[in-house]
Design a protein around this motif. Structure first.
Motif, PDB file in Angstrom:
ATOM      1  N   ARG A 140      51.359  39.755  30.562  1.00 38.99           N
ATOM      2  CA  ARG A 140      49.925  39.423  30.626  1.00 38.99           C
ATOM      3  C   ARG A 140      49.590  38.287  29.677  1.00 38.99           C
ATOM      4  NH1 ARG A 140      45.387  41.293  27.907  1.00 38.99           N
ATOM      5  NH2 ARG A 140      43.539  41.565  29.189  1.00 38.99           N
ATOM      6  N   LYS A 141      50.200  38.319  28.500  1.00 36.92           N
ATOM      7  CA  LYS A 141      49.896  37.273  27.528  1.00 36.92           C
ATOM      8  C   LYS A 141      50.559  35.950  27.907  1.00 36.92           C
ATOM      9  CE  LYS A 141      46.694  38.648  25.442  1.00 36.92           C
ATOM     10  NZ  LYS A 141      45.450  37.885  25.414  1.00 36.92           N
ATOM     11  N   HIS A 149      48.243  34.468  30.170  1.00 38.72           N
ATOM     12  CA  HIS A 149      47.114  33.953  29.380  1.00 38.72           C
ATOM     13  C   HIS A 149      47.471  32.600  28.766  1.00 38.72           C
ATOM     14  CE1 HIS A 149      43.742  35.036  26.328  1.00 38.72           C
ATOM     15  NE2 HIS A 149      44.001  33.756  26.219  1.00 38.72           N
ATOM     16  N   ALA A 157      48.766  29.871  32.162  1.00 34.50           N
ATOM     17  CA  ALA A 157      47.989  29.545  33.366  1.00 34.50           C
ATOM     18  C   ALA A 157      47.087  28.334  33.141  1.00 34.50           C
ATOM     19  CB  ALA A 157      47.164  30.755  33.807  1.00 34.50           C
ATOM     20  N   VAL A 163      40.694  25.379  42.584  1.00 34.80           N
ATOM     21  CA  VAL A 163      41.721  26.310  42.100  1.00 34.80           C
ATOM     22  C   VAL A 163      41.116  27.418  41.225  1.00 34.80           C
ATOM     23  CG1 VAL A 163      43.824  26.507  40.726  1.00 34.80           C
ATOM     24  CG2 VAL A 163      43.538  24.590  42.319  1.00 34.80           C
ATOM     25  N   ASN A 175      40.558  31.535  42.083  1.00 31.63           N
ATOM     26  CA  ASN A 175      40.990  32.590  41.169  1.00 31.63           C
ATOM     27  C   ASN A 175      39.818  33.417  40.685  1.00 31.63           C
ATOM     28  OD1 ASN A 175      44.051  32.555  40.306  1.00 31.63           O
ATOM     29  ND2 ASN A 175      43.451  30.444  40.787  1.00 31.63           N
ATOM     30  N   VAL A 203      39.682  37.396  41.082  1.00 28.85           N
ATOM     31  CA  VAL A 203      39.423  38.319  39.969  1.00 28.85           C
ATOM     32  C   VAL A 203      38.238  39.220  40.287  1.00 28.85           C
ATOM     33  CG1 VAL A 203      38.542  38.370  37.593  1.00 28.85           C
ATOM     34  CG2 VAL A 203      40.477  36.904  38.175  1.00 28.85           C
ATOM     35  N   MET A 243      47.164  42.141  34.980  1.00 26.23           N
ATOM     36  CA  MET A 243      46.106  41.372  34.307  1.00 26.23           C
ATOM     37  C   MET A 243      45.247  42.210  33.368  1.00 26.23           C
ATOM     38  SD  MET A 243      44.543  38.431  36.654  1.00 26.23           S
ATOM     39  CE  MET A 243      44.449  39.024  38.304  1.00 26.23           C
ATOM     40  N   GLY A 264      37.759  39.833  30.140  1.00 23.79           N
ATOM     41  CA  GLY A 264      38.663  38.769  29.683  1.00 23.79           C
ATOM     42  C   GLY A 264      39.132  37.820  30.767  1.00 23.79           C
ATOM     43  N   VAL A 315      38.813  32.488  33.492  1.00 17.95           N
ATOM     44  CA  VAL A 315      38.738  31.607  34.667  1.00 17.95           C
ATOM     45  C   VAL A 315      37.456  30.797  34.646  1.00 17.95           C
ATOM     46  CG1 VAL A 315      38.709  31.550  37.179  1.00 17.95           C
ATOM     47  CG2 VAL A 315      40.163  33.194  36.017  1.00 17.95           C
ATOM     48  N   LEU A 364      37.957  27.856  32.395  1.00 14.83           N
ATOM     49  CA  LEU A 364      38.758  26.803  33.035  1.00 14.83           C
ATOM     50  C   LEU A 364      37.924  26.058  34.073  1.00 14.83           C
ATOM     51  CD1 LEU A 364      42.260  28.486  33.487  1.00 14.83           C
ATOM     52  CD2 LEU A 364      41.545  26.824  31.767  1.00 14.83           C
ATOM     53  N   ASN A 372      37.462  35.153  24.622  1.00 12.66           N
ATOM     54  CA  ASN A 372      37.582  34.129  25.670  1.00 12.66           C
ATOM     55  C   ASN A 372      36.260  33.417  25.901  1.00 12.66           C
ATOM     56  OD1 ASN A 372      40.262  34.649  26.084  1.00 12.66           O
ATOM     57  ND2 ASN A 372      39.930  36.014  27.805  1.00 12.66           N
TER      58      ASN A 372
END
Ligand SMILES: C/C(=C\COP(=O)(O)O)CCC[C@H](C)CCC[C@H](C)CCCC(C)C
Ligand SMILES: Nc1ccn([C@@H]2O[C@H](COP(=O)(O)OP(=O)(O)O)[C@@H](O)[C@H]2O)c(=O)n1
Length: 232
Positions: free
Chosen positions: A26-27, A30, A33, A57, A61, A65, A82, A94, A99, A102, A211
């Motif tokens: 998972r990390k 993180h 990605a 993109v 995602n 999620v 995740m 988180g 996402v 990003l 985050n």
């Protein structure tokens, strides 16, 4: 509404086959990605609207999620990959914020400002690495103001986030996206990374996910000090 099975991702394959511990898998997602996505940015054209195509993109995602976190898509392996405890509702915190950051970085900063690079670098290369290093090397020497975090974890956040940010800024400068004085840029990155590391170390994660807090403080400092630290 009946849940719909969802195609597996590589990170799920690693953890579900026992190749990598679930927490570590998972990390790694993180940490990797975000920069993996940003490394694709040079593939897009120089058109002003290229950022909107790139934003597809994180948008997809984001949809993924939300569909997984609400249970509309039923995919326990992806949820386990995740989430910390396998609770799909965790994905709406988180991972969702990750996402969104990003997506926002792509739309607001794109390849035009080094601030965006610092935002995702500290969220991915900093906060992500803090967890891995802190869990392994941070059993002793906890932070005086937060016994659940450690000097080792915070040191990893500062160094990992700074290194990722400086590497991406050097790459984007070499591609001509912005001119920069690397020495001044490095000083600016280090200053912002130090403040972000302090914010991440505070015992506020239950109330404000890091985050959000880490990218938020980086974006604020990037704006307030735009002419001094990351002038590009
Ligand atoms: C598990 C993740 C964040 C949780 O953070 P925390 O709560 O432990 O602090 C990472 C979530 C990853 C996300 C769902 C997938 C993001 C994909 C990205 C937008 C595009 C990747 C492109 C590829 C690398 C080419
Ligand atoms: N500065 C830090 C950050 C995390 N850590 C370690 O990593 C674990 C997870 O940190 P966290 O709660 O911030 O995790 P995320 O919210 O970043 O996923 C902590 O419980 C610590 O064991 C640390 O030692 N020092």
């Amino acid at each position: 509404m009946a849940a719909v099975p969802w195609p597996q991702g590589s990170e799920i394959a690693l953890s579900s086959r026992g190749i990598v511990d679930q927490k570590l898998s998972r990390k790694l997602v993180h940490i990797l990605a975000g920069p993996g996505f940003a490394l694709c940015w040079p593939l897009f054209s120089a058109e002003p609207n290229a950022r909107f195509f790139a934003a597809i993109v994180p948008c997809l995602n984001l949809l993924r999620v939300v569909l997984l976190g609400t249970g509309i898509i039923d995919d326990p392996k992806t949820v386990n990959a995740m989430s910390r405890e396998g609770d799909r509702a965790e994905l709406l915190r988180g991972p969702l914020y990750y996402v969104l950051v990003l997506l926002g970085t792509t739309l607001v900063y794109w390849r035009e400002s080094p601030v965006g690079v610092v935002v995702f670098s500290l969220m991915c290369g900093g906060d992500g690495l803090a967890d891995i290093v802190g869990r392994r090397l941070g059993a002793k020497h906890k932070l005086p103001w937060n016994s659940s975090k450690s000097w080792a974890g915070s040191g990893a956040m500062f160094l990992g986030g700074s290194a990722m940010a400086i590497a991406f800024i050097a790459l984007f400068c070499s591609l001509g996206y912005f001119d920069c004085d690397m020495a001044a840029m490095a000083a600016g990155v280090a200053t912002i990374a130090a403040v972000a590391t302090l914010i991440e170390s505070l015992p506020i994660n239950q109330r404000l996910d890091d985050n959000l807090s880490v990218p938020g403080v980086v974006a604020l400092l990037g704006f307030l000090l735009r002419n001094a630290l990351l002038a590009a």
